[in-house]
Design an enzyme around this catalytic site. Structure first.
Site, PDB file in Angstrom:
ATOM      1  CG  PHE A 150      -1.823   1.270   1.170  1.00 49.49           C
ATOM      2  CD1 PHE A 150      -2.983   1.262   0.423  1.00 49.49           C
ATOM      3  CD2 PHE A 150      -1.466   2.426   1.847  1.00 49.49           C
ATOM      4  CE1 PHE A 150      -3.790   2.402   0.350  1.00 49.49           C
ATOM      5  CE2 PHE A 150      -2.267   3.564   1.783  1.00 49.49           C
ATOM      6  CZ  PHE A 150      -3.427   3.549   1.033  1.00 49.49           C
ATOM      7  CG  ASP A 235       5.857   4.054   1.427  1.00 47.20           C
ATOM      8  OD1 ASP A 235       5.842   4.879   2.368  1.00 47.20           O
ATOM      9  OD2 ASP A 235       4.863   3.843   0.705  1.00 47.20           O
ATOM     10  CE  LYS A 264      -0.238   7.325   6.291  1.00 48.90           C
ATOM     11  NZ  LYS A 264      -1.481   8.008   5.888  1.00 48.90           N
TER      12      LYS A 264
END
Length: 409
Positions: A150, A235, A264
């Site tokens: 994801f 990531d 984030k």
């Protein structure tokens, strides 16, 4: 109507939920709670009920709600300058990039806004590096990615997703990606060709349910990519910035990738901030006009991101995540066989597989909500826990005890 025949008065929650149903596109399936304010690891809904936030904005709120250092940095910058565009310099950007690069042990930072935008930037960077530095023939660059990944929701990113829900009705898709099983080093080795420019992976697959790869996998990928002359792209949008007990999840195996993808928590839960961080040999392939973003690296984002970097530079939050993460893991593992089938925990991040005969992940999330804990399901009977790094021992114990009560029914 009530049993007495008197009309019931809709609650403020009911009003807000009705408004959302009328006006908000249905691309999420949120729990029926309407949050009004937050402080530290706690939030309060519109009815005044408090909840321990054990999701932390999918790790965007690593430092909790309204951290005073981050709020102060935002307020100060709001009063000064918020946007100038990258057509000009701002006095907030370079110090942020310098200190973020130093934190990561790299030379350059390319700031963007969202995590998905940073992943897109990493993809473009790898391809550009492949053509300009490695000599891959034009339009032939390929990137190896992992099954169950994801990395975001853009068209290019869902092109290599293996989640049918993410892909359905969104094609045609972007070519140039080779999917291999997560954690399978031999499969990566077999997939590498002269046209491969990078291996893109999550050190821990968050959306998949906090899936931790086999020991030495990351180290093996690092050695293989270096040997084969391809880039390792990590990531760390969810796993990075203290969440797992170290600045980066790659640090667990003392691995330094060629490029970090961050987001984030870099925005402190205040503004969207993301970045790719790499050495000049990688990010130096860009020249003016070849990539950009109007809001990427804006002064407000840079000020907040810089404050986040300063918090991480002390090592305090990473150490707290390791210490409290051990306490969380001990408590959760005691529930295996008592409603939990499996637990995967690294720092203050956990994936829990609930016995599907007992309840679904969403039902567990709803029951936790009723008892004052915010969590969210993923993939059937799995839920994720990611409390802010500012929780204390009592709050970790409350989280575990509440989950235990839910599993007992």
């Amino acid at each position: 109507m009530s049993d007495t025949g008197a009309a019931t008065t809709p609650s403020r929650t009911d009003d807000e939920l009705s408004l959302a149903e009328q006006w908000v596109a249905p691309n999420y399936h949120p729990l029926d709670v309407v949050i009004h304010e937050g402080h530290g690891p706690w939030v309060t809904d519109v009815e005044g009920r408090r909840y321990l936030d054990a999701l932390a904005g999918y790790s965007a709120l690593n430092f909790g709600h309204g951290h005073p250092d981050l709020v102060a940095a935002a307020h100060q910058q709001l009063d000064t300058l918020t946007l100038i565009s990258r057509a000009f310099h701002s006095d907030a950007l370079a110090p942020f990039c310098r200190d973020l690069a130093t934190l990561a042990g790299k030379e350059l930072v390319l700031p963007m806004n969202t995590g998905a935008e940073a992943v897109e930037t990493a993809i473009k960077t790898a391809r550009r590096w492949g053509y300009l530095a490695k000599g891959v023939p034009a339009e032939r660059a390929r990137i190896i990615v992992m099954d169950g990944n994801f990395h975001g929701r853009t068209t290019t990113i869902v092109s290599f997703s293996t989640d049918p829900v993410a892909r359905e009705y969104h094609g045609p898709f972007t070519p140039g990606f080779d999917i291999v099983p997560y954690g399978d080093l031999d499969a990566i080795r077999a997939a590498i060709t002269d046209e491969t420019v990078a291996v893109l992976l999550e050190p821990i697959q968050g959306e998949g349910g906090v899936l931790i790869p086999p020991d030495e996998f990351l180290r093996g990928v690092r050695e293989l990519t270096r040997e084969q002359g391809v880039l390792m792209l990590a990531d760390e949008v969810q796993s990075g910035l203290g969440r797992t007990g170290y600045t980066f999840a790659c640090d667990h195996e003392e691995v330094v990738p060629d490029l970090y993808i961050l987001g984030k928590a870099l925005g402190g839960g205040i503004v969207p901030v993301s970045a790719v961080v790499a050495d000049r040999a990688v990010l130096g392939v860009y020249s003016p006009g070849t990539h950009g973003s109007t809001f990427g690296g804006n002064p407000l984002a840079a000020a907040v991101g810089h404050a986040v970097v300063r918090l991480l530079a002390t090592g305090e939050y990473q150490a707290s995540a390791r210490r409290l993460g051990a306490r969380l893991a001990e408590g959760l593992e005691a529930l295996v066989g008592h409603g939990l089938v499996a637990v995967r925990c690294r720092g203050l991040w956990a994936g829990l597989d609930i016995d599907p005969a007992l309840m679904t992940g969403r039902e567990a999330s709803l029951r936790l909500l009723d008892r004052g804990v915010l969590a969210k399901d993923t993939h059937g009977s799995t839920i994720r826990l990611a409390p802010p790094l500012v929780v204390d021992e009592d709050e970790v114990d409350f989280l575990v005890d509440t989950l235990a009560a839910v599993l007992r029914g």
